[in-house]
Design an enzyme around this catalytic site. Structure first.
Site, PDB file in Angstrom:
ATOM      1  CE1 TYR A   1      -3.754   2.733   0.887  1.00  0.00           C
ATOM      2  CE2 TYR A   1      -1.941   3.507   2.071  1.00  0.00           C
ATOM      3  CZ  TYR A   1      -2.965   3.678   1.452  1.00  0.00           C
ATOM      4  OH  TYR A   1      -3.766   4.851   1.732  1.00  0.00           O
TER       5      TYR A   1
ATOM      6  CD  GLU B   1      -6.183   4.590  -1.016  1.00  0.00           C
ATOM      7  OE1 GLU B   1      -6.134   4.871   0.119  1.00  0.00           O
ATOM      8  OE2 GLU B   1      -6.893   4.107  -1.812  1.00  0.00           O
TER       9      GLU B   1
END
Ligand code: GDP
Ligand code: MN
Length: 387
Positions: free
Chosen positions: A109, A197
């Site tokens: 992530y 993101e």
């Protein structure tokens, strides 16, 4: 302002942030054509909506052949995709991203956000990338590393290495990762983003990193500096009443309740929503017509709220300052004449030219409920929706 994954990936390409090869498709035919051109299988068929969690909802699928691409494209295109971010009503899928399938070594992530508390850009990263990052943040927050970048200094080499080591990347992947993160940071700043993101960021078998997913959110107040971004706006993804309100510069947010309200000033709007709640009712919207609203804006505000099927009554709460009560009253009268008011409307008005305003409303012969003060207005609106 949000954009789609395929648009974010186009932006990534321009900034040399590596992404899989792929293209957007608006029909099953196009999806097949793109899959054919990618020259190998599997390909990934991905629903394009402004919400995450698509994988779990059945909006991201791998196809092993051209036939399967067709079947999946038929299935996903036109489906109403429900994810934890769309709400129970889901979102209609009108576009697909078809891209070359990747072999995944690890799913990580990586996110960049504006951190208001420290006035910096915070880089968030975790070894536990993939579909459940919200749970990681909740249950094992220590598994998310945060590195704060001073916007005046820009991102530093040691900070990139700190994130890379924190992700447990093999040293052979560090160079690829350093390029990706510094370019991502450039993109973030250049476009006044509020969030970028990548979930998952993947490590491939040959030690390269690649953005498998891409989410970008821009600061809407900075859009005037990025005219090229305006064409990326997808009105299909936005609430139709909010789109309509934005045309008239009205500060409007659609909510779940049944009491519509029109107020001048954001603070007064918040207070009014509290009062509605206190009286036992629920606001259907936030609508700030602004301190200096024109009669035309007031008219449009009322028209938009009356168009909302769930609204059972309207509370108008105006403090006449720059927006004088007479101007406001004229807007209400004009809107009422054009749209017709067929639900209870409670009006509380105070301030500059209040007497003229009240006279305009009274002379118009409209079926309005006048309130003495805020407490009275709250009581009357609660009674109106209870009936
Ligand atoms: P999201 O669920 O909306 O966040 O959509 P993502 O783009 O993140 O895709 C969801 C999941 O699908 C990813 O976490 C991957 O596990 C999987 N996935 C997506 N693309 C590929 C691919 O090219 N190869 C493989 N093996 N899995 C993929
Ligand atoms: Mn994702």
């Amino acid at each position: 302002m949000k954009i789609h994954e395929y648009q974010a990936k186009d932006l990534f390409r321009r900034y040399n942030v590596p992404v899989p090869e792929g293209k957007v498709a608006f029909s099953v035919e196009e999806a097949k054509k793109i899959a054919g051109e990618l020259g190998g299988f599997p390909v990934v068929v991905k629903a394009q909506i402004h919400a995450g969690g698509r994988g779990k909802g059945g909006g991201v699928k791998l196809a092993a052949s051209l036939e399967e691409t067709e079947t999946l494209a038929e299935q996903i295109l036109g489906m109403t995709l429900v994810t934890h971010q769309t709400g129970p009503e889901g979102k209609l899928v009108q576009k697909l991203l078809v891209e070359a399938g990747q072999k995944i070594e690890r799913e990580l992530y990586l996110g960049l956000l504006v951190d208001r508390a420290t006035a910096s850009v915070v880089i968030m990263a975790s070894q536990d990338g993939g579909m459940d990052i919200e749970q990681v943040a909740e249950k094992t927050p220590e598994r998310i590393i945060k590195v704060y970048v001073d916007p005046l200094m820009g991102i530093q080499g040691y900070q990139i290495r700190e994130v890379g080591f924190g992700l447990g990347l093999p040293s052979a992947a560090m160079k690829s990762f350093a390029g990706l993160l510094s370019n991502l940071y450039k993109l973030f700043v250049a476009y006044d983003s509020s969030m970028v993101e990548i979930n998952p960021l993947i490590l491939t078998q040959d030690n390269a990193v690649l953005a498998l997913d891409a989410k970008v959110d821009f600061d809407s107040n900075a859009l005037y500096r990025h005219k090229d971004l305006l064409e990326l706006r997808d009105l299909d993804e936005e609430d139709p009443l909010e789109v309509e309100a934005s045309k008239f510069n009205l500060n409007y947010i659609n909510l779940d309740g049944n009491v519509g309200n029109i107020v001048n000033g954001a603070g007064l709007a918040m207070a009014t929503m509290d009062i509605i709640k206190n009286a036992g009712a629920t606001p259907a919207n936030f609508m700030d017509v602004g301190g200096g609203a024109s009669a035309e804006q007031v008219e449009n505000a009322l028209r938009i709220i009356l168009a909302d099927q769930k609204v059972k009554a309207v509370l108008i709460n105006i403090f006449g300052g720059i927006l004088r009560c007479d101007i406001f009253a004229q807007g209400v009268v004009d809107a009422a004449k054009k749209t017709g008011i067929n639900i209870p409307v409670v009006v509380r008005m105070e301030g500059t030219n209040v007497e003229q305003g009240k006279k305009i409303l009274a002379d118009a012969g409209l079926d309005l409920i006048s309130a003495r003060d805020l407490a009275d207005a709250a009581e009357k609106i609660a009674v109106a929706v209870a009936n």
